[in-house]
Design an enzyme around this catalytic site. Structure first.
Site, mmCIF file in Angstrom:
data_model
loop_
_atom_site.group_PDB
_atom_site.id
_atom_site.type_symbol
_atom_site.label_atom_id
_atom_site.label_comp_id
_atom_site.label_asym_id
_atom_site.label_seq_id
_atom_site.Cartn_x
_atom_site.Cartn_y
_atom_site.Cartn_z
ATOM 1 N N TYR A 1 48.067 52.328 20.528
ATOM 2 C CA TYR A 1 46.719 52.217 19.805
ATOM 3 C C TYR A 1 45.758 51.118 20.827
ATOM 4 O O TYR A 1 44.751 51.556 21.254
ATOM 5 C CB TYR A 1 46.955 51.920 18.531
ATOM 6 C CG TYR A 1 45.496 51.591 17.963
ATOM 7 C CD1 TYR A 1 44.442 52.511 17.592
ATOM 8 C CD2 TYR A 1 45.049 50.329 17.890
ATOM 9 C CE1 TYR A 1 43.744 52.248 16.926
ATOM 10 C CE2 TYR A 1 43.941 49.886 17.265
ATOM 11 C CZ TYR A 1 43.129 50.834 16.725
ATOM 12 O OH TYR A 1 41.748 50.289 16.082
ATOM 13 N N ILE B 1 43.958 43.866 2.417
ATOM 14 C CA ILE B 1 43.154 43.553 1.336
ATOM 15 C C ILE B 1 42.913 44.610 0.512
ATOM 16 O O ILE B 1 42.829 44.609 -0.903
ATOM 17 C CB ILE B 1 41.582 42.912 2.068
ATOM 18 C CG1 ILE B 1 42.022 41.598 2.505
ATOM 19 C CG2 ILE B 1 40.546 42.978 0.666
ATOM 20 C CD1 ILE B 1 40.616 40.926 3.041
HETATM 21 C C1 UD2 Z 1 45.219 44.971 12.139
HETATM 22 C C2 UD2 Z 1 44.528 46.259 12.218
HETATM 23 C C3 UD2 Z 1 44.935 47.360 13.189
HETATM 24 C C4 UD2 Z 1 44.991 46.490 14.594
HETATM 25 C C5 UD2 Z 1 45.863 45.151 14.265
HETATM 26 C C6 UD2 Z 1 45.652 44.549 15.567
HETATM 27 C C7 UD2 Z 1 43.644 46.826 9.735
HETATM 28 C C8 UD2 Z 1 43.784 47.482 8.667
HETATM 29 N N1 UD2 Z 1 44.523 47.114 11.022
HETATM 30 O O1 UD2 Z 1 46.669 45.200 11.831
HETATM 31 O O2 UD2 Z 1 43.984 48.493 13.391
HETATM 32 O O3 UD2 Z 1 43.859 46.344 14.991
HETATM 33 O O4 UD2 Z 1 45.415 44.487 13.565
HETATM 34 O O5 UD2 Z 1 46.612 43.519 15.885
HETATM 35 O O6 UD2 Z 1 42.903 45.980 10.181
HETATM 36 N N2 UD2 Z 1 50.569 42.791 4.835
HETATM 37 C C9 UD2 Z 1 51.466 42.377 3.557
HETATM 38 N N3 UD2 Z 1 51.590 43.462 2.803
HETATM 39 C C10 UD2 Z 1 51.203 44.625 2.974
HETATM 40 C C11 UD2 Z 1 50.357 44.850 3.862
HETATM 41 C C12 UD2 Z 1 50.198 44.083 4.933
HETATM 42 O O7 UD2 Z 1 52.149 41.128 3.534
HETATM 43 O O8 UD2 Z 1 51.255 45.414 1.734
HETATM 44 C C13 UD2 Z 1 50.462 41.536 5.611
HETATM 45 C C14 UD2 Z 1 51.164 41.958 7.181
HETATM 46 O O9 UD2 Z 1 52.225 42.066 7.307
HETATM 47 C C15 UD2 Z 1 50.189 41.531 8.125
HETATM 48 C C16 UD2 Z 1 48.829 41.173 7.209
HETATM 49 O O10 UD2 Z 1 49.275 41.489 6.039
HETATM 50 O O11 UD2 Z 1 50.732 40.312 8.352
HETATM 51 C C17 UD2 Z 1 47.876 42.269 7.670
HETATM 52 O O12 UD2 Z 1 48.271 43.533 7.885
HETATM 53 P P1 UD2 Z 1 47.148 44.592 8.100
HETATM 54 O O13 UD2 Z 1 47.818 45.850 7.930
HETATM 55 O O14 UD2 Z 1 46.011 44.794 6.946
HETATM 56 O O15 UD2 Z 1 46.520 44.428 9.297
HETATM 57 P P2 UD2 Z 1 46.976 44.206 10.708
HETATM 58 O O16 UD2 Z 1 46.603 42.542 11.241
HETATM 59 O O17 UD2 Z 1 48.662 44.440 10.806
#
Ligand code: UD2
Length: 332
Positions: free
Chosen positions: A153, A198
């Site tokens: 991605y 969120i």
């Molecule tokens: C974001 C973007 C992705 C990409 C990435 C780049 C979103 C939804 N995704 O992924 O497209 O651009 O950044 O690095 O914006 N978490 C929990 N519990 C849950 C779900 C998530 O603890 O049930 C934590 C997860 O482990 C992470 C944080 O929340 O540390 C953010 O997770 P995410 O999936 O919202 O977004 P991210 O940063 O992985």
């Protein structure tokens, strides 16, 4: 008086795309949404259904786009500018199907750029991502931080940025790429595995289901509210601001997942239990952006603070629960 400009929004039925459609329609422009409804919903656009300045065309950037877009041009005339959101948006899906991600995210962008150069489009906006950065890059990341994607991605988003640069140099095509940090807000699907933390946590808090925090919860993210994003996309698209630049879009505020969880439970008045599970594979530890370039080139200052944005998103999640059929417009 001349007609308002005709803007094409690919992926306009999706989360960020549909908020951008709202911003463009509110400014009095004519808008064509081009979307395959794989992850977007017609419900995100129902407020514009039947509006004389709005049309929806079902179509896919993984196939030839000129033919379906002749319909858009026949009704609203020459496409002046393009906001290109249409994409496969999940990092894990790109890891399972790298070739599919190339088709949607890289070849799809090349098709839009080809259309733009052959049809004298004045400017293209491209939705890039913080996923292009090296996981080990020191925070806050700036646009000059090491770009070393850890997923197909991210690789395809970065490659697409190079295509924008190539089209600018070879054909004089004007564009802006914005690298989004973690965007959140109404219309982000809370039921999807690939949705943002969120929307998942708000859904769980409201229904009293357990919240799962991966790792120790001390990992950080930079959460930016979707209407702030839609406004800055619209500004970059309609003006010369940020011409041929790549710019990070976030808030500059670093928030731990533990702090986020506390605020969500507090706002929702929820007693959802919180569980901890091992870190998700590929998760980065810290993520936050500098704001210098966005301020300098786009005069960007986010308006919605996290607590306020969470409140608005919570209200939307509650409202969606009272109309369960609302998100049934997807063809996926
Ligand atoms: C974001 C973007 C992705 C990409 C990435 C780049 C979103 C939804 N995704 O992924 O497209 O651009 O950044 O690095 O914006 N978490 C929990 N519990 C849950 C779900 C998530 O603890 O049930 C934590 C997860 O482990 C992470 C944080 O929340 O540390 C953010 O997770 P995410 O999936 O919202 O977004 P991210 O940063 O992985």
């Amino acid at each position: 008086m001349s007609e308002p400009a005709h803007i094409l929004v690919t992926g306009g039925a999706g989360f960020i795309g549909s908020h951008t459609v709202d911003a463009l329609m509110t400014r009095g422009l004519r808008v064509t949404v081009f979307d395959n409804l794989s992850t977007g919903y017609m419900g995100n656009l129902e407020q514009w259904d039947g509006h004389p300045r709005f049309q929806f065309i079902a179509g896919d950037v993984t196939a030839e786009v000129t033919q379906p877009l002749t319909l858009a041009v026949a009704r609203f005339g020459h496409i002046e500018r393009i906001a290109h959101f249409a994409a496969q948006t999940a990092v894990p899906i790109s890891m399972d199907d790298p070739a599919g991600d190339i088709q949607s995210n890289l070849a799809g962008t090349a098709r839009i750029l080809e259309y733009a150069r052959h049809n004298k489009v004045a400017k293209v906006f491209f939705a890039s991502s913080s996923a292009i950065y090296d996981d080990d890059a020191p925070v806050p990341v700036s646009e000059t931080s090491s770009a070393r994607p850890s997923s197909p991605y991210g690789i395809n988003k970065l490659a697409a940025e190079f295509y924008l640069d190539y089209y600018a140099r070879l054909y004089g095509l004007c564009s802006t790429a914005l690298r989004f940090m973690n965007v959140y807000g109404p219309r982000q699907d809370p039921k999807s595995w690939y949705s943002g933390v969120i929307s998942i946590f708000l859904d769980r808090a409201v229904t009293g289901k357990p919240i799962t925090i991966f790792d120790d919860g001390e990992q950080t993210r930079d959460f930016v509210y979707v209407t702030d994003v839609a406004e800055i996309v619209t500004h970059a698209l309609l003006t010369d601001a940020g011409n041929n630049a790549v710019i990070n879009i976030g808030t500059g505020v670093e928030v731990t997942i533990n702090a986020l969880t506390r605020t969500i439970l507090d706002l929702a008045g929820s007693a959802s239990p919180v569980r901890y599970e091992p870190a998700r594979a590929g998760d980065i530890r810290r993520s936050v952006t500098t704001m210098d370039k966005a301020q300098a080139l786009l005069n960007f200052a986010p308006r919605v603070e996290l607590r306020e944005g969470l409140q608005a998103t919570l209200a939307w999640v509650r409202q969606e629960m009272t109309r369960p059929a609302a998100r049934s417009g997807s063809a996926a």
